[in-house]
Motif scaffolding. Structure first.
Motif, short mmCIF file in Angstrom:
data_model
loop_
_atom_site.label_atom_id
_atom_site.label_comp_id
_atom_site.label_asym_id
_atom_site.label_seq_id
_atom_site.Cartn_x
_atom_site.Cartn_y
_atom_site.Cartn_z
N THR A 99 0.84 -1.20 0.00
CA THR A 99 0.00 0.00 0.00
C THR A 99 0.87 1.25 0.00
OG1 THR A 99 -0.06 -0.16 2.41
CG2 THR A 99 -1.95 -1.04 1.24
N ASP A 100 0.23 2.38 -0.19
CA ASP A 100 0.89 3.69 -0.10
C ASP A 100 2.08 3.81 -1.05
OD1 ASP A 100 -0.84 4.29 2.04
OD2 ASP A 100 0.52 3.38 3.47
N SER B 97 -7.05 12.41 11.82
CA SER B 97 -7.69 11.79 10.65
C SER B 97 -8.42 10.52 11.07
CB SER B 97 -6.65 11.46 9.58
OG SER B 97 -5.85 10.38 10.00
N THR B 99 -10.01 7.07 9.59
CA THR B 99 -9.95 6.23 8.39
C THR B 99 -10.67 4.91 8.65
OG1 THR B 99 -7.81 5.41 9.17
CG2 THR B 99 -7.77 7.17 7.52
N ASP B 100 -10.85 4.16 7.56
CA ASP B 100 -11.42 2.80 7.63
C ASP B 100 -12.78 2.77 8.31
OD1 ASP B 100 -8.97 1.86 6.57
OD2 ASP B 100 -8.08 1.75 8.56
N GLY B 111 -14.33 3.07 13.08
CA GLY B 111 -13.18 3.55 12.31
C GLY B 111 -11.98 3.72 13.22
N LYS B 112 -10.92 4.28 12.65
CA LYS B 112 -9.71 4.50 13.42
C LYS B 112 -9.32 5.96 13.36
CE LYS B 112 -7.53 -0.02 12.86
NZ LYS B 112 -6.36 -0.71 12.30
N ARG B 114 -6.36 8.78 14.17
CA ARG B 114 -4.94 8.91 14.48
C ARG B 114 -4.75 9.92 15.61
NH1 ARG B 114 -0.66 6.63 12.77
NH2 ARG B 114 -1.59 5.59 11.00
N GLU B 401 4.08 10.08 11.53
CA GLU B 401 3.10 9.03 11.76
C GLU B 401 3.58 8.03 12.82
OE1 GLU B 401 0.67 7.81 8.25
OE2 GLU B 401 1.30 5.81 8.88
N GLN B 406 -3.20 4.78 16.54
CA GLN B 406 -4.59 4.85 16.09
C GLN B 406 -5.49 4.23 17.15
OE1 GLN B 406 -4.12 3.02 12.10
NE2 GLN B 406 -5.09 4.88 11.36
#
Lengths: 418, 418
Positions: A99-100, B97, B99-100, B111-112, B114, B401, B406
């Motif tokens: 990914t990414d 953010s 996501t998912d 979702g998750k 961050r 990151e 998360q």
């Protein structure tokens, strides 16, 4: 038996097997899971016999009733193990996805590939079905496993291990990809958690005492949660029917689970309206209430909560209740006393909902839902190996993805650094 | 000074500040970074004066020349620090953010989000510019930091800390969001790595000895790499011009970096064609070669490699060379001796390229590119706090990151578990 040498050999076996499992195809690993299922199905008599020996020894040793219950491998529990193997085989394989992927100014393409962690050590108590659950999740995610079950389940676990080995062999995978410790020696645990060269991560499942000991002594990373001190906060202006349903469900759906609410927080403005109604429902279910001073201003006949109540995981029909001024006090209370497992707000206010979501530092944070939803199946992970309240790596319910890691992959066409 | 009490206070401050930083807006954190830049720019005279004191003391204590060089804060280095702050302010904010996000059969949305890790402890040696780099990355990602620099840089770091505090204050953030230890007492490190209640992760930057000590003794998770024993494998049938360029670049672009190649593996079929040409180029750059028996069959005048050469990080113009039968032997060698940092294959064969990518268990695995690309900037992370060879959490170059986690977020409309 030289326990150090035995564990070292198990570690070497697992490390060697892990490279083969990691390089195997999804189809091969699924075939091993399904063959293990068939082997278990064909070995019901042997499993029953081994389990009967564990049960007899357990009774001799005066194991208490709940422990004996968890130890028993009934035909229905064997059915559930078989179903579980089929379900894990049917889950999507997390391994290998890239990914990414981005092209950089230098011309190289950089992405992330999901890969197994390597060797996973599982330490658990009594329930022999954990052997199948844990081994299947680790195998599916491309890892080798070393399993250390409770000594009271040794015969059952050994019988299960033989079936798992049969499944592995029939798919052409090394039988050492899943190794069950065949010694009741407690020193084995110390070795297992102290071999960072052979074991990449430890997942302990069991009581708080076991997990505390392992976390303290491990030289290998541990994925774990110690406590589930979960909160529901009923905000000012909340839909009180919704708040009632969630507060009752989060406490009384099951008492012994880690995602059960242990402390209820109520905004002062709603205390008089919601607490008497809740108290009746809790009384109906036999839940003992312990309240702060303001709570006892409304529910005059309940016991006073001590400071220690705010940090206790009752795992029982007991609930601590605190009235707070509002969101700020609720967040401060939760971030201080919560075990960072699961906390929920019941609210109609969007801004306060989003502040709660952002500012509560727990592995699961919910708006208008029961804490009982914090669970791998409910979250759609397909299965869970456990729940993590650690902040690094896997947080919250841990499924197959938590048993993997991502490495960087770079695709070049001869680029050099200038 | 009671060092235990001092560190406990720092820990409490950091934990408290971390909640405020985590709840702050991106704009606020960026404003703090830019105000710190301006404060540093305005304090050039004070920085020079403090640094001169460190340099004088260093000379008195007979620090060696490379250490004195790293300690010096030249005007150009101050310029680079200021630019760095501007760059970090300009990076996208990873925090917040979601996501998912999926809707589950129960109706809840899962979702998750961050979120920052909380409090990050940085332990490093000599270079005072690390103070600004590390503090800015941690602040940008919503974390509080406790920084422990080398005692030889104490005056410089204290002067830098004052500017960072000015930046934080001007943006309305607690100045305790970035705390620099103001004691040379070595016992402080022991406390810093032993406070899991106050520190969420430790990032050590420095020599292998420092990092080994910290990893061994820490009771807090550590993000680290110990060694960079990186390999390039030249496959049978590889483009030999490409192989030549990559092998020269990976070794000679810089000798002292962790992503420099330390062992070259060459498929037997290409050894006679590529090794003499490479040997000339390496001789030209003054690189000493140490070869296996087969290598010395081609390069007859080089020294024999000892077993210890395969696991040595030279950080110097020295290269170990081994001729292997092919891909299988190369992968086995790498997975045995590599430090799981960065390994690259030069090949034209798609199947072997993908096998190398999947089966080499390192934090960065490359096809047809120089190992020197393993770096946060080259990967597009914008900046890096370090490189991790751990498998859990952050693997490979660690940017913003890697300083976050998360958590699960659940959006409900009153759902309860049935």
């Amino acid at each position: 038996m030289d326990i150090a040498a035995y564990m070292e050999q198990l570690g070497r076996n697992a490390r060697e097997a892990s490279a083969k499992v990691a390089a195997s195809s999804t189809a091969t690993r699924n075939a091993a899971l399904l063959a293990a299922r068939d082997a278990l199905d064909g070995a019901r008599a042997a499993l029953a016999e081994a389990n009967a020996r564990d049960m007899a020894r357990g009774r001799e040793n005066n194991l208490d009733a709940p422990l004996l219950d968890r130890l028993e491998l009934t035909p229905a529990r064997i059915d559930t193990m078989l179903e579980g193997l089929g379900q894990v085989a049917a889950l999507p394989d997390p391994v290998g996805s890239i990914t990414d992927l981005n092209t950089r100014p230098s011309g190289i393409q950089v992405g992330k590939m999901r890969v197994p962690l390597g060797v996973i050590g599982i330490i658990y108590e009594s329930r022999p079905n954990v052997t199948v659950e844990a081994a299947s999740l680790c195998l599916k995610s491309g890892n080798a496993t070393i399993l250390r079950g409770g000594s009271e389940a040794l015969a059952s676990n050994t019988a299960i291990a033989a079936c798992l080995a049969e499944g592995l062999a029939s798919a052409g995978l090394p039988t050492t990809a899943v190794q069950v410790l065949e010694t009741p020696d407690r020193a084995a645990v110390g070795h297992l958690i102290g071999m960072p060269d052979y074991v990449d991560v430890i997942v302990p499942r069991g009581g708080k005492g076991l997990i505390e000991r392992i976390s303290r002594d491990a030289r290998v990373p541990v994925i774990k949660h110690l406590d589930g001190i979960c909160h529901v906060y009923i905000d000012e202006g909340a839909d009180l029917d919704m708040a009632f349903n969630i507060a009752v469900n989060a406490k009384t759906h099951r008492y012994g689970t880690c995602n059960t609410m242990e402390t209820l927080l109520v905004a002062d403005a709603e205390a008089a309206a919601i607490l008497p109604r809740l108290a009746l429902a809790y009384a109906d279910k036999g839940v003992e209430l312990r309240g702060c001073e303001r709570t006892r201003g409304v529910l005059t006949d309940i016991r006073a909560a001590a400071e220690s109540d705010w940090s206790e995981e009752y795992l029982a029909p007991v609930l601590a209740i605190k009235v707070v001024d509002g969101l700020d006090e609720a967040i401060v209370h939760i971030n201080r006393y919560s075990s960072q497992h699961t906390d929920s707000i019941v609210t109609r206010d969007h801004g306060r909902a989003m502040r709660f979501l952002r500012e509560v530092d727990s592995s699961s944070v919910m708006i208008n839902a029961s804490t009982r939803f914090a669970d791998g199946f409910e979250y759609g992970l397909g299965a869970e190996i456990g729940i993590s309240t650690d902040k690094l790596h896997a947080r919250g319910p841990v499924g197959l993805e938590g048993l993997t890691s991502q490495k960087y992959v770079v695709f070049g066409e001869g680029q050099i650094r200038s």
